[in-house]
Design an enzyme around this catalytic site. Structure first.
Site, PDB file in Angstrom:
ATOM      1  N   CYS A   2      11.384  -3.264   6.053  1.00  0.00           N
ATOM      2  CA  CYS A   2      12.285  -4.063   6.884  1.00  0.00           C
ATOM      3  C   CYS A   2      12.473  -3.329   8.197  1.00  0.00           C
ATOM      4  CB  CYS A   2      13.641  -4.191   6.213  1.00  0.00           C
ATOM      5  SG  CYS A   2      13.538  -4.868   4.556  1.00  0.00           S
ATOM      6  N   ARG A  27       7.107  -5.030  10.663  1.00  0.00           N
ATOM      7  CA  ARG A  27       7.606  -4.277   9.515  1.00  0.00           C
ATOM      8  C   ARG A  27       8.058  -5.186   8.372  1.00  0.00           C
ATOM      9  NH1 ARG A  27       9.179   1.033  10.580  1.00  0.00           N
ATOM     10  NH2 ARG A  27      10.615   0.864   8.853  1.00  0.00           N
ATOM     11  N   TRP A  74      11.646  -7.798   4.483  1.00  0.00           N
ATOM     12  CA  TRP A  74      10.497  -7.917   3.588  1.00  0.00           C
ATOM     13  C   TRP A  74      11.089  -7.776   2.192  1.00  0.00           C
ATOM     14  CZ3 TRP A  74       8.062  -4.578   0.034  1.00  0.00           C
ATOM     15  CH2 TRP A  74       6.770  -4.979  -0.377  1.00  0.00           C
ATOM     16  N   ASN A 100      17.228  -0.871   5.114  1.00  0.00           N
ATOM     17  CA  ASN A 100      15.784  -0.779   4.841  1.00  0.00           C
ATOM     18  C   ASN A 100      15.604   0.233   3.724  1.00  0.00           C
ATOM     19  OD1 ASN A 100      12.966  -0.612   4.999  1.00  0.00           O
ATOM     20  ND2 ASN A 100      13.077   0.992   6.551  1.00  0.00           N
ATOM     21  N   GLY A 101      14.870  -0.147   2.669  1.00  0.00           N
ATOM     22  CA  GLY A 101      14.641   0.770   1.553  1.00  0.00           C
ATOM     23  C   GLY A 101      15.076   0.144   0.248  1.00  0.00           C
ATOM     24  N   GLU A 461     -13.170  -1.410   1.824  1.00  0.00           N
ATOM     25  CA  GLU A 461     -12.344  -1.799   2.975  1.00  0.00           C
ATOM     26  C   GLU A 461     -12.560  -3.275   3.335  1.00  0.00           C
ATOM     27  OE1 GLU A 461      -9.881  -0.770   4.420  1.00  0.00           O
ATOM     28  OE2 GLU A 461      -9.842  -1.705   6.388  1.00  0.00           O
ATOM     29  N   LYS A 465      -9.755  -6.289   3.372  1.00  0.00           N
ATOM     30  CA  LYS A 465      -9.503  -7.182   4.512  1.00  0.00           C
ATOM     31  C   LYS A 465      -9.574  -8.645   4.070  1.00  0.00           C
ATOM     32  CE  LYS A 465      -8.094  -4.864   6.555  1.00  0.00           C
ATOM     33  NZ  LYS A 465      -7.961  -3.435   6.600  1.00  0.00           N
ATOM     34  N   GLU A 468      -6.416  -9.539   1.940  1.00  0.00           N
ATOM     35  CA  GLU A 468      -5.121  -9.633   2.609  1.00  0.00           C
ATOM     36  C   GLU A 468      -5.093 -10.686   3.715  1.00  0.00           C
ATOM     37  OE1 GLU A 468      -5.386  -5.578   5.305  1.00  0.00           O
ATOM     38  OE2 GLU A 468      -3.447  -6.110   4.521  1.00  0.00           O
ATOM     39  N   HIS A 484     -24.297  -1.911 -14.445  1.00  0.00           N
ATOM     40  CA  HIS A 484     -23.381  -1.471 -15.502  1.00  0.00           C
ATOM     41  C   HIS A 484     -22.291  -2.500 -15.792  1.00  0.00           C
ATOM     42  CE1 HIS A 484     -25.264   2.424 -15.695  1.00  0.00           C
ATOM     43  NE2 HIS A 484     -25.112   2.596 -14.380  1.00  0.00           N
ATOM     44  N   LYS A 580       3.648  -4.286   7.243  1.00  0.00           N
ATOM     45  CA  LYS A 580       2.795  -3.287   7.895  1.00  0.00           C
ATOM     46  C   LYS A 580       3.038  -1.889   7.349  1.00  0.00           C
ATOM     47  CE  LYS A 580      -0.072  -1.929  11.112  1.00  0.00           C
ATOM     48  NZ  LYS A 580      -1.494  -2.179  10.806  1.00  0.00           N
TER      49      LYS A 580
HETATM   50  O1  M6R Z   1       0.368   3.207   7.605  1.00  0.00           O
HETATM   51  P1  M6R Z   1      -0.599   3.579   6.531  1.00  0.00           P
HETATM   52  O2  M6R Z   1      -1.959   3.864   7.015  1.00  0.00           O
HETATM   53  O3  M6R Z   1      -0.075   4.708   5.668  1.00  0.00           O
HETATM   54  O4  M6R Z   1      -0.670   2.300   5.595  1.00  0.00           O
HETATM   55  C1  M6R Z   1      -1.351   2.332   4.381  1.00  0.00           C
HETATM   56  C2  M6R Z   1      -1.578   0.954   3.838  1.00  0.00           C
HETATM   57  O5  M6R Z   1      -0.363   0.340   3.530  1.00  0.00           O
HETATM   58  C3  M6R Z   1      -2.362   0.067   4.810  1.00  0.00           C
HETATM   59  O6  M6R Z   1      -3.571   0.638   5.168  1.00  0.00           O
HETATM   60  C4  M6R Z   1      -2.632  -1.311   4.182  1.00  0.00           C
HETATM   61  O7  M6R Z   1      -3.499  -1.184   3.108  1.00  0.00           O
HETATM   62  C5  M6R Z   1      -3.189  -2.242   5.269  1.00  0.00           C
HETATM   63  N1  M6R Z   1      -2.392  -3.439   5.356  1.00  0.00           N
HETATM   64  C6  M6R Z   1      -4.593  -2.650   5.021  1.00  0.00           C
HETATM   65  O8  M6R Z   1      -5.076  -3.480   6.020  1.00  0.00           O
END
Ligand code: M6R
Length: 585
Positions: A2, A27, A74, A100-101, A461, A465, A468, A484, A580
């Site tokens: 948040c 955030r 969030w 936040n938390g 990776e 992408k 998400e 396998h 984020k």
């Molecule tokens: O800020 P960070 O690099 O520590 O974040 C880690 C992950 O939360 C971040 O990479 C997340 O997987 C991304 N949304 C991927 O695109």
């Protein structure tokens, strides 16, 4: 997770707060709210949706008062509803709080408060803070803040506005930063919350409480003992978060990657040398990160082994509590994180520190908690990344990892950075041909990505992408593992992306492509060499230094995920259910 912001100054608070929330919306973006103090009363407006929408419906920016707090949420505890949106008030409406938390002991606190007559309006853990503050408010704001913090367990940062116009903030394991302007104070989760108004910041530490009363700032600990922190000047460039000509931040950030490669190369010699010396002198090295940053960790491990002849272990941060038993005071932990605020990463750092290890970090946000607790920290220097999906920050991490490796192996890599930047620009420009592939894949329900060696982390990776941004099931697989098990999944309607540049992995991966094609799946090749086995070929340039292929491969995958998101009417900047910065466990 948040974002929280408080403002007390000479100007109307609400427009400033709304503006700050827009800048910190990355955030958290499922609900928004603001409370202002005006003529002895606290006014609250809040609702579900993005800042622009909620502001349009509720005219938040027109609320009266020069003192206020704001929040973007969030959701963790309680659904996405107007009632669960922050700020939260207690029974007498003399306090409003944004948090936040996670308050871990909220259930017992709620029971205790309810049994003494408090009624709760939301399902959130955060509301207990408002009620606790209310209980002690008759003994003054300072006492109320201290007594409340002493009762809370978990990780939190909160800001409260009180009916006498005072603002109070507290930090424990979540960031909270004070912005010191000429005509007032800000209390914010991120410097972006106030950078438009001031570049002077005070970074609160764990266990700090602050009060802004009559334009005077006081900082003290949970025992009430005064604390002095220096004022730090923050780089104005951090504020550069305009979308410019692009439809989305994600697209802008994908397009910026030519510069990312260049900027990651600009490192302070002394800091870089110290970082490399610590690495070279370590008895053992652990590399950690979450999500995309973990994929960088995998590539770093590979680069250190192949070019530096240095052995390292990788640990995904959320698993570190079960995996660091053999670490000691001769170990080094390298933590990779764009935000520098990811809770799992910070937990790993704490654990490593307790075992005596030295901490190195690679961050994009140099004012972050991770940067501040590290013994050596290098920045990817790629500017604010607002899109929730990591794109340019991943490229920046890789470019920096190449730099570090090159230093450790005494310039064994072909580092024609300017030339490589042009290559990156050409890949970014290749969006039309990727669009054609995206059109074919629009209705895919399963996408597999295969690669070997350095290309396996890129398969992971790319899958991340696609999940998400395009909400499609996607899986990265080490190509040699196909036989396998995963081969059983290959059939008509399955899409398989082979990450296959012309290096030592090429022939084996082509064989896998034939095995897949023979089962009726559609094969897409990301490669510098065309091959008949590919139903679709995404061309990447041939690179002199094959260690750089991961950057060339990941950009088309970012573009593909972005275009699939658009084809499915998903918002690429704000994927559902994600945030984020993941500052909760
Ligand atoms: O800020 P960070 O690099 O520590 O974040 C880690 C992950 O939360 C971040 O990479 C997340 O997987 C991304 N949304 C991927 O695109």
């Amino acid at each position: 997770m948040c974002s929280i912001i408080g403002y007390k100054g000479k100007n109307a608070a609400a427009p400033i707060l709304v503006d700050s929330l827009k800048r910190m919306e990355y955030r958290g973006y499922d609900s928004v709210g603001v409370a202002t103090f005006d003529s002895g009363s606290i006014l609250v407006r809040k609702g579900t949706g993005k800042v622009i929408e909620v502001n349009k419906n509720l005219n938040i920016d027109q609320m009266a008062g020069k003192i206020g707090i704001g929040h973007t949420r969030w959701a963790t505890h309680g659904g996405v509803t107007d009632k669960n949106a922050h700020p939260h008030s207690a029974c007498k409406n003399d306090i409003a709080v944004v948090h936040n938390g996670i308050i871990e002991n909220y259930r017992e606190l709620k029971e205790e408060l309810a049994s003494s007559g408090h009624t709760f309006a939301s399902e959130t853990d955060s509301e207990v803070i408002a009620h606790l503050l209310e209980i002690h408010y008759n003994r003054g704001v300072k006492k109320a803040m201290i007594e409340t913090c002493k009762r809370l367990q978990g990780n939190y940062a909160f800001v409260a506005v009180f009916q006498d116009g005072t603002i109070g903030g507290a930090r424990y394991e979540e960031p909270l930063i004070i912005g010191v302007a000429n005509d007032g104070y800000f209390v914010s989760s991120d410097v972006l919350g106030f950078l438009e108004y001031t570049d002077k910041a005070i970074f609160l530490e764990n266990g700090d409480i602050c009060i802004v009363d009559n334009s005077k700032l006081e900082i003290f600990d949970f025992e009430g003992k005064p604390i002095a922190h220096p004022i730090t000047q923050v780089a104005w460039e951090l504020g550069d978060i305009d979308k410019g000509k692009y439809a989305h931040y994600t697209l802008k950030e994908i397009n910026e990657q030519r510069l990312t490669v260049v900027h990651a190369g600009r490192q302070d010699e002394a800091v870089m040398n110290k970082f490399c010396d610590i690495l070279a002198g370590a008895k053992d090295i652990y590399i950690t990160g979450s999500g995309t940053s973990y994929h960088s960790a995998l590539i770093f491990k590979h680069m250190l082994a192949r070019f530096g002849k240095i052995r390292a272990e990788t640990v995904v941060s959320s698993e570190s509590q079960y995996a660091l038993a053999s670490m000691d005071d001769k170990s080094v932990l390298v933590a990779i994180s764009q935000s520098g605020e990811t809770a799992d990463v910070l937990d790993t750092v704490r654990l490593a520190r307790n075992q005596g290890a030295e901490i190195l970090s690679i961050v994009n946000v140099t004012t972050s908690s991770l940067a501040r607790v590290s013994d050596g920290c290098l920045s990817t220097n790629c500017g604010p990344e607002i899109g929730v999906a990591a794109t340019k920050s991943f490229t920046g991490q890789l470019a920096l990892i190449y730099n570090i490796t090159d230093r450790l192996c005494k310039n064994c890599l072909e580092t024609e950075r300017a030339e490589f930047a042009v290559v990156v620009e050409n890949i970014v420009a290749n969006q039309a041909s990727i669009m054609k592939v995206a059109v074919q894949m629009k209705d895919a329900s399963d996408i597999y990505l295969l690669g070997r060696s350095l290309h396996y982390p890129i398969a992971l990776e790319g899958a991340l992408k696609l999940k998400e941004l395009a909400y499609v099931h996607a899986e990265g697989i080490a190509a040699g593992e196909l036989k396998h098990g995963p081969l059983a999944l290959m059939e008509k309607n399955t899409f398989v992306i082979m990450i296959n540049p012309r290096d030592a992995t090429f022939n084996d991966t082509i064989s896998n492509a034939h095995e897949i094609k023979a089962r009726g799946a559609t094969v897409i090749g990301i490669s510098d060499r065309k091959d008949d086995v590919y139903d679709y070929w995404i061309e990447i340039p041939h690179l002199k230094e094959e260690a750089y292929y991961p950057i060339a491969e990941v950009i088309p995958l970012q573009i593909l995920a972005y275009q699939l998101a658009l084809a499915k009417n998903a918002d690429p900047d704000y994927p559902r259910n994600l945030a984020k910065s993941v500052t909760v466990r």
